[in-house]
Each structure stands twice: as C-alpha cells, then as structure tokens.
Design an enzyme around this catalytic site. Sequence first.
Site, mmCIF file in Angstrom:
data_model
loop_
_atom_site.group_PDB
_atom_site.id
_atom_site.type_symbol
_atom_site.label_atom_id
_atom_site.label_comp_id
_atom_site.label_asym_id
_atom_site.label_seq_id
_atom_site.Cartn_x
_atom_site.Cartn_y
_atom_site.Cartn_z
ATOM 1 N N ASP A 75 0.841 -1.190 0.000
ATOM 2 C CA ASP A 75 0.000 0.000 0.000
ATOM 3 C C ASP A 75 0.881 1.247 0.000
ATOM 4 O O ASP A 75 1.989 1.228 -0.556
ATOM 5 C CB ASP A 75 -0.954 -0.033 1.196
ATOM 6 N N SER A 76 0.420 2.322 0.634
ATOM 7 C CA SER A 76 1.188 3.570 0.608
ATOM 8 C C SER A 76 2.526 3.452 1.326
ATOM 9 O O SER A 76 3.477 4.170 0.999
ATOM 10 C CB SER A 76 0.372 4.708 1.242
ATOM 11 N N ILE A 77 2.628 2.554 2.304
ATOM 12 C CA ILE A 77 3.904 2.401 3.013
ATOM 13 C C ILE A 77 4.965 1.863 2.060
ATOM 14 O O ILE A 77 6.149 2.179 2.181
ATOM 15 C CB ILE A 77 3.741 1.494 4.248
#
Length: 327
Positions: A75-77
């Site tokens: 995801d965004s991480i």
Amino acid sequence: DRSASSFPVFVFLLPLLLVCFFGGGVAAASFRPRFSPFYHPLPASCDLSMASASKPVQNVEVTLSRPQFFLLLGDSITQLSSSPDGGWGATLADTYIRKADVVNKGFSGYTTRSMRFALKRVLESAGVPTAFKPDFATIFLGANDAALPNSISGQHIPVQDYKENLRFIANEIRDINPDVKLIFITPPPLDDVAFLETAKTKWGDEIDGPNRTHTVTGRYASACELVANAVSIPCFNLYRDMQDPSKSPLLRYIEKDLQPKWQSYLKDGLHLSPSGNKFVANGLLGLMKESYPELDPDELPLFLPPFTQIDHSKGEDGFAHPGSDCT
C-alpha cells in the site's frame, strides 16, 4: 576516349565505396543483439567500489544475463518507500544496484482485496510473467485492512478475508515462479493519538472518532504472521519488533538504529518516518540474509563488467570476455 576520362574518377571513388561497404557491415554487425548468460569471475586483485557499499567489493562475478528481479507489493507504506530521503525501498534498490532490479508496486489506500482484484494488472505492468518472473517479492499489506467497520475510509476488511487474500496473492506469485522467494511484512503499530489528528486534518468534521486503532491493527499483524507460518513464508513482524525489539529474532540487524519510543518510527501515526524507514530496511535486509542467503548482495553477480574490464575495440564481444585491467 570516355573510358580513359572516367578512369581517374573510378580510382577516386573506389576507396570510398570500400569503406562504406565494409565499414557499414561492421557497424551493422555491432548492433546485432548478442547475449551470453554466463558468469565471469574477476581477478582477485580487482576492487570494485559499489554505489551502496562502504568498502570495496572483491572477487565479484559478472553476468551478461539480466539481474535478479525484485517486486515490492503493498500500500502507501510501500509506495512511499522509494523516497530518495531514505525510503526502505530505495535503500533496498541501492543495496542491490546492478545485482537486482527492484520494482515498487505500492498503491496508496489499497487493501488486500484491492490488490487481489488488481494483481493481474499490477504484475503485467511490471512485465510479469511475459518478460520477467520475480525472483523475490515482499507482500506488505494490512494497515488499511485494519480500518474499523463502517469507517469513513471504507477500507475495512474482515480478518478472515484478510488472511485469505494474503494466501491468494502469495499463491499467485508462486504459480508464476515456484522458486520465488517471498517475505510477508505485517502492518506497523498505530499511534492512535497522532493518527486521529491526521484523520481530522484529512476528513475534518466528518471524523467523530478514530477509524482505526493500535489494538485492532495488532490483530491483523498476528493474522499475517499466522498465514506466513502456514504457507512457509518468512514474516517481518513490524508490529511486534518496533514495540519490543528485544523479542525480535532480527535484533542483531535492527539494534544499531533503535529509537527510545516506537512512535518515532511513524511520521503521522501510520506512515514511516525516516527512522521507521531505516528500521524496515535494516530488518528486511537482515531477514533476507537469514532466510535466503543466496540473495546476499555479496553473493550475486554484477550485471555487466566494470568499465576497465571492457575491451572496446571488440565491440559487443568486449563484454563477453572482459579483461583483467583493474586500474
């Protein structure tokens, strides 16, 4: 006499025609693709300074075949990990420069359900499986799945569905390459106070309480580790290791950059700060070394020989038989 008058012109043009004919042939030949997938050990006296190394590398093998192919799914991480200011993905790419091509396929806001439905397109966008088959991949999902039911983000995925989605993603990648090396990474701990402030900034008055919590995130981290154990895939439990590194099997790799408070690993309660990125990079590289020693960057061949090893007078053949000049 016409033949006599044209003779000097012919004599003048003959060398030019020969140069064009033979020179053009040589030039054309030099552009024909010619690849040899072999390893060529460099002389022991050679010291090659790699971009990511703190000291010269000795006895490096060279390959003309493609480097390893590493895929980062998440995801965004994961998406943010390519940040040039110390993102963990950027550190991985730097560590494996000319040893492996690291491709970031992180998508902000994605859950395991999002990734499951998009997986075919995600893989195809990375050239999988038509051009490449991943040699190594990380699956780093769960921070968004752990959103509370009926939260404004609409990201909540029940724990059981989360586990099934993780299995599906891992199995799909294994179907493409049964020899792929995989690592699961659990969501990190959540700083409730900091993340609530972040949520209020994003959603304003629509937020009347937290849309995810530290405790619930821990359930997803435990679920991720359960799946990893069931399918025999190493797992980097960020949720546990950030909070209590003394219990981490990766302590020897992460202890040099530990922070007094785990909250400092997060910049907004959820996403990684510079120290958090360093924590993930150190732990991931350590887990790779422990679980897949064959992926140790010192054990992988260098893609293409160093400049001083190439006999440029031989064109492409100069890459097939690098010399031994290390000056």
